[in-house]
Design a protein around this motif. Structure first.
Motif, PDB file in Angstrom:
ATOM      1  N   SER A  86       9.043   1.176  -7.387  1.00 25.21           N
ATOM      2  CA  SER A  86       9.832   0.254  -6.563  1.00 25.21           C
ATOM      3  C   SER A  86       9.011  -0.930  -6.052  1.00 25.21           C
ATOM      4  O   SER A  86       9.559  -1.874  -5.497  1.00 25.21           O
ATOM      5  CB  SER A  86      10.458   0.987  -5.376  1.00 25.21           C
ATOM      6  N   VAL A  87       7.698  -0.882  -6.240  1.00 20.48           N
ATOM      7  CA  VAL A  87       6.808  -1.952  -5.787  1.00 20.48           C
ATOM      8  C   VAL A  87       6.591  -2.933  -6.933  1.00 20.48           C
ATOM      9  O   VAL A  87       6.245  -2.539  -8.052  1.00 20.48           O
ATOM     10  CB  VAL A  87       5.451  -1.388  -5.310  1.00 20.48           C
ATOM     11  N   SER A 138       3.490  -8.574   6.517  1.00 21.82           N
ATOM     12  CA  SER A 138       2.421  -7.768   5.959  1.00 21.82           C
ATOM     13  C   SER A 138       1.796  -6.945   7.080  1.00 21.82           C
ATOM     14  O   SER A 138       1.604  -7.440   8.189  1.00 21.82           O
ATOM     15  CB  SER A 138       1.371  -8.656   5.292  1.00 21.82           C
ATOM     16  N   ILE A 139       1.501  -5.700   6.759  1.00 27.73           N
ATOM     17  CA  ILE A 139       0.926  -4.779   7.732  1.00 27.73           C
ATOM     18  C   ILE A 139      -0.529  -4.500   7.364  1.00 27.73           C
ATOM     19  O   ILE A 139      -0.807  -4.018   6.261  1.00 27.73           O
ATOM     20  CB  ILE A 139       1.732  -3.464   7.769  1.00 27.73           C
ATOM     21  N   GLY A 156       0.825  -1.216   0.000  1.00 27.06           N
ATOM     22  CA  GLY A 156       0.000   0.000   0.000  1.00 27.06           C
ATOM     23  C   GLY A 156       0.851   1.253   0.000  1.00 27.06           C
ATOM     24  O   GLY A 156       1.887   1.316  -0.649  1.00 27.06           O
ATOM     25  N   LYS A 157       0.452   2.242   0.786  1.00 23.50           N
ATOM     26  CA  LYS A 157       1.163   3.522   0.811  1.00 23.50           C
ATOM     27  C   LYS A 157       1.948   3.746   2.094  1.00 23.50           C
ATOM     28  O   LYS A 157       2.653   4.730   2.223  1.00 23.50           O
ATOM     29  CB  LYS A 157       0.160   4.663   0.615  1.00 23.50           C
ATOM     30  N   ILE A 201      12.225  -6.423  -0.640  1.00 19.93           N
ATOM     31  CA  ILE A 201      11.361  -6.059  -1.755  1.00 19.93           C
ATOM     32  C   ILE A 201       9.961  -5.822  -1.204  1.00 19.93           C
ATOM     33  O   ILE A 201       9.657  -6.221  -0.078  1.00 19.93           O
ATOM     34  CB  ILE A 201      11.335  -7.141  -2.851  1.00 19.93           C
ATOM     35  N   LYS A 202       9.131  -5.183  -2.002  1.00 21.33           N
ATOM     36  CA  LYS A 202       7.742  -4.983  -1.609  1.00 21.33           C
ATOM     37  C   LYS A 202       6.844  -5.284  -2.795  1.00 21.33           C
ATOM     38  O   LYS A 202       7.205  -5.012  -3.944  1.00 21.33           O
ATOM     39  CB  LYS A 202       7.512  -3.573  -1.062  1.00 21.33           C
ATOM     40  N   THR A 203       5.677  -5.902  -2.500  1.00 22.13           N
ATOM     41  CA  THR A 203       4.740  -6.264  -3.540  1.00 22.13           C
ATOM     42  C   THR A 203       3.347  -5.731  -3.208  1.00 22.13           C
ATOM     43  O   THR A 203       3.005  -5.540  -2.048  1.00 22.13           O
ATOM     44  CB  THR A 203       4.657  -7.799  -3.727  1.00 22.13           C
TER      45      THR A 203
END
Length: 130
Positions: free
Chosen positions: A54-55, A76-77, A26-27, A44-46
């Motif tokens: 960058s996602v 995960s948040i 998300g943001k 990394i982030k997806t």
């Protein structure tokens, strides 16, 4: 609380470097930014709808397993309840440690998988394999 959550993830880094992925980023990037500054972390982030280049775009309900190869930790948040079983299944398929920080007072939708509730300083979250 977010600093404590990030510190806990960092405390689970047993390899150098430790490969980490944040799913459904998300943001909110505070935890990612903290971990990304660490020397012993590759992160990394997806997300299904990336908000910046960058996602990595990925649908967790039908994940591209190549993205998640050789990870050590997935976190995960506040993932939506309906996505939690998919995140758990991904961690099981890839034999990766999992940390989920749900919304305040929300239980985890783990289906048949039991996650462990952890309290670390001012942060509360669920873990699998950690």
């Amino acid at each position: 609380m977010w600093q404590n959550f990030a510190e806990y993830i960092l405390s689970r880094c047993e390899k150098n470097p430790t490969r980490i992925c944040e799913i459904a980023v998300g943001k909110f990037t505070q935890v990612f930014d903290y971990l990304n500054e660490q020397e012993n972390v590759e992160i990394i982030k997806t997300d299904i709808s990336p908000n910046d280049p960058s996602v990595i775009k990925d649908d967790i309900t039908n994940p591209n397993l190549k993205i998640y190869e050789n990870l050590d930790i997935i976190y995960s948040i506040r993932p939506p309840s309906e996505l939690q079983p998919y995140i758990i299944n991904l961690a099981l398929k890839t034999d990766t440690k999992l940390i989920i920080k749900p919304l305040f007072n929300e239980d985890i939708n783990g289906k048949n998988v039991k996650l462990k509730l952890k309290n670390y300083k001012k942060a509360s979250f669920y873990t699998l394999g950690v």
